[in-house]
Enzyme design. Structure first.
Site, PDB file in Angstrom:
ATOM      1  N   GLU A  88      -7.059  25.032 -12.657  1.00 18.07           N
ATOM      2  CA  GLU A  88      -8.427  25.558 -12.744  1.00 18.07           C
ATOM      3  C   GLU A  88      -9.394  24.764 -11.888  1.00 18.07           C
ATOM      4  OE1 GLU A  88     -10.153  22.867 -14.016  1.00 18.07           O
ATOM      5  OE2 GLU A  88      -8.074  22.121 -14.162  1.00 18.07           O
TER       6      GLU A  88
ATOM      7  N   GLU B 252      -6.885  21.690 -10.964  1.00 17.40           N
ATOM      8  CA  GLU B 252      -6.501  22.692  -9.955  1.00 17.40           C
ATOM      9  C   GLU B 252      -5.062  23.180 -10.130  1.00 17.40           C
ATOM     10  OE1 GLU B 252      -7.031  21.039  -6.030  1.00 17.40           O
ATOM     11  OE2 GLU B 252      -9.162  20.621  -6.319  1.00 17.40           O
TER      12      GLU B 252
END
Lengths: 352, 352
Positions: free
Chosen positions: A175, A318
């Site tokens: 994310e 991420e």
């Protein structure tokens, strides 16, 4: 909600027969019994998840979901809000950590706009599934409506299912969202009930004063919204984020399709908490890639009973730790499927 | 001995200017400061070792050295002695753990006969550097002569230098030798002075009775041979092994050529102890891949001040953990050399 319920109904337990067969094969490979430790456990788990004797991890996909958080108005992050959108462009151009590490393990990255607060420039590689222009400020009310929370989870399911058609053998979740460790801490509180101080970290780099403010804001948001811990959708709606909700949907969808899910760090972990509280069986489908520097992550891992593969002081998110975890899963499956047995290699077994 | 001394003279400290430049570049990549944790440290170390701003890890080589141990006559291993030779054939056919994991990270495996106790069938892929047909039984006298110990180290140097001509950017060291955890424990005792009970493990799978016997034999060998800890060659000669000596030579040679060396488990670790005691500067060239289940390994890592990258309950040897470590080193260098900077990606920096 019907789509979520349907996916949950399709989640079964692992295939224990296949797992026993995998164990027996591992025990016959040319190495001392159990000497590849957690790689062997991992191979066995993936056999159980996929219900395949010879699983192949050819199609590796990392979903990196981006979204903004209204609570950034309260100064809870060391970076300005516009970084979320800027990093999405960086993902699309291939310059971010996740691009490099995904390529390293042969995974493709699917970048999704779940709720970035600006309209991003059109790009064929960007999946636009904007639920709204960022969540609302949870220190002043609910982050989103209940309908939005449901829609965000269902969107996660859809995103997974779209990619599943192209082939997915293992999935990593990640994310990007300035402010999202604040949401992750609030969610972690709801399910683990550990003190907010223990589950709140410095995120992308807060100083002591910033950390204190962040803790105060989380407490304020929890006290104001009173999320109902027995209702994971309520927790997401009141103190969650669109990307976290979407990741919870991806976890559920992956489990329903017998695909192993590699969980990244703290924020992905908070999505794992939500998915687990919707359906505890998903836990067996999870592989914990690493233990983040964010203190709340260890609490999540303990709560879920997951043991991380790596402990490299990562805290980028991420999906970066997840990418490394996918690399280890790949290694584990190659051990299972490519090594010679004592018999085939004519190697003597242990002294009796 | 002249060759060893010459190599040692060529080992310098790391390039601290390049390391500072690497740190500054890492700090400008599009990620929160330090958020890739130990991957960043690793990238910086490799820059310092290679003295290159943009090191490339294209040529990855794992040296797997095989040799036999006379001390197996004392029943110190769970596996019969002939397994050493059988596993060499397995390495050459590509069926062993190291073949699978080396291929996974794109490394080539160089298999060396340092002293297997039988003549192996000729194979163009096998490097034959037999010092002798196995060591002698250390429970009855010195494992080898001083001349053999020196020759074995120098052979390690030669093996490295031969491969270096073909290109080596990073090296992993591994071994195969039934009985070699006994030698590794004895070596570890000499340098760390920890109780033999604490540095002796079950190797490939001894039961309680076997472990007790192994401890007794190690104590007997140490008491009989009285190795001189201030003289690493004497330690190798009295209680070492040809493969361990060769690995020590490879470590020294790699450091002299500014090539990072990834240390595998306990036995490779004992070779690292020897190399370090010959020239402490080599330590900076070492990357510890993982922490083995063998209890003596943790003691070696603490003595050397090395922090392992992985902790996956591995205890296979062959260089398998080292292969995974090479994969992480590769990831670290890609982070350093392939990620975008805040400036190039137009991403806002931290709030002041």
């Amino acid at each position: 909600m019907e789509k979520i319920n349907e996916v949950i109904r399709n989640i079964s337990g692992l295939d224990t027969v296949i797992m026993r067969e995998a164990q027996s094969r591992l025990d016959n490979l040319t190495k001392p019994l159990g000497s590849l430790g957690r790689l062997e456990e991992l191979a066995k788990q993936i056999c159980g998840i996929t219900a395949k004797e010879n699983p192949q991890l050819k199609n590796k996909v990392i979903f990196t979901l981006a979204s903004d958080h209204g609570v950034t108005d309260e100064g809870v992050s060391a970076y300005p809000k516009e970084v979320t959108a800027q990093m999405v462009y960086n993902f699309l151009r291939g310059g971010a950590g996740i691009n490099v590490l995904a390529a390293h393990v042969g995974a493709r990255v699917v970048v999704v706009d779940m709720g970035v607060c600006v309209d991003l420039e059109p790009d064929p590689r960007l999946v636009v599934k904007k639920i709204n222009y960022g969540t609302k400020n949870m220190a002043k009310g609910a982050a989103m409506t209940r309908e939005e929370a449901i829609k965000a989870i269902e969107t996660g399911i859809e995103i997974f299912e779209n990619e599943y058609r192209k082939g997915i053998d293992i999935v990593g979740i990640g994310e990007m969202g300035i402010g999202n460790t604040t949401a992750a801490s609030a969610i972690t509180f709801c399910f683990t009930k550990k003190p907010v101080e223990e589950i709140t970290g410095r995120g992308a780099g807060l100083d002591d004063k910033g950390l204190k403010n962040k803790i105060d804001i989380i407490k304020k948001a929890l006290s104001l919204n009173q999320p109902d811990s027995s209702d994971p959708i309520d927790v997401l709606a009141k103190v969650g984020g669109f990307e976290i909700s979407g990741l919870a949907g991806i976890i559920l969808a992956a489990a329903s399709k017998k695909v192993p899910v590699v969980i990244d760090g703290f924020i992905s972990g908070s999505a794992a908490l939500v998915a687990y509280n919707l359906e505890p069986k998903v836990k067996d489908y999870m592989i914990s890639a690493h233990c983040s520097v964010e203190s709340g992550h260890k609490i999540i891992l303990n709560y879920l009973g997951l043991k991380p593969l790596l402990d490299l002081d990562l805290r980028l998110g991420e999906g970066t730790g997840g990418a490394l975890g996918i690399g280890l899963a790949d290694a584990a499956i190659k051990i299972l499927t490519q090594m010679a047995t004592f018999k085939s290699a004519n190697v003597s077994e242990k002294n009796k």
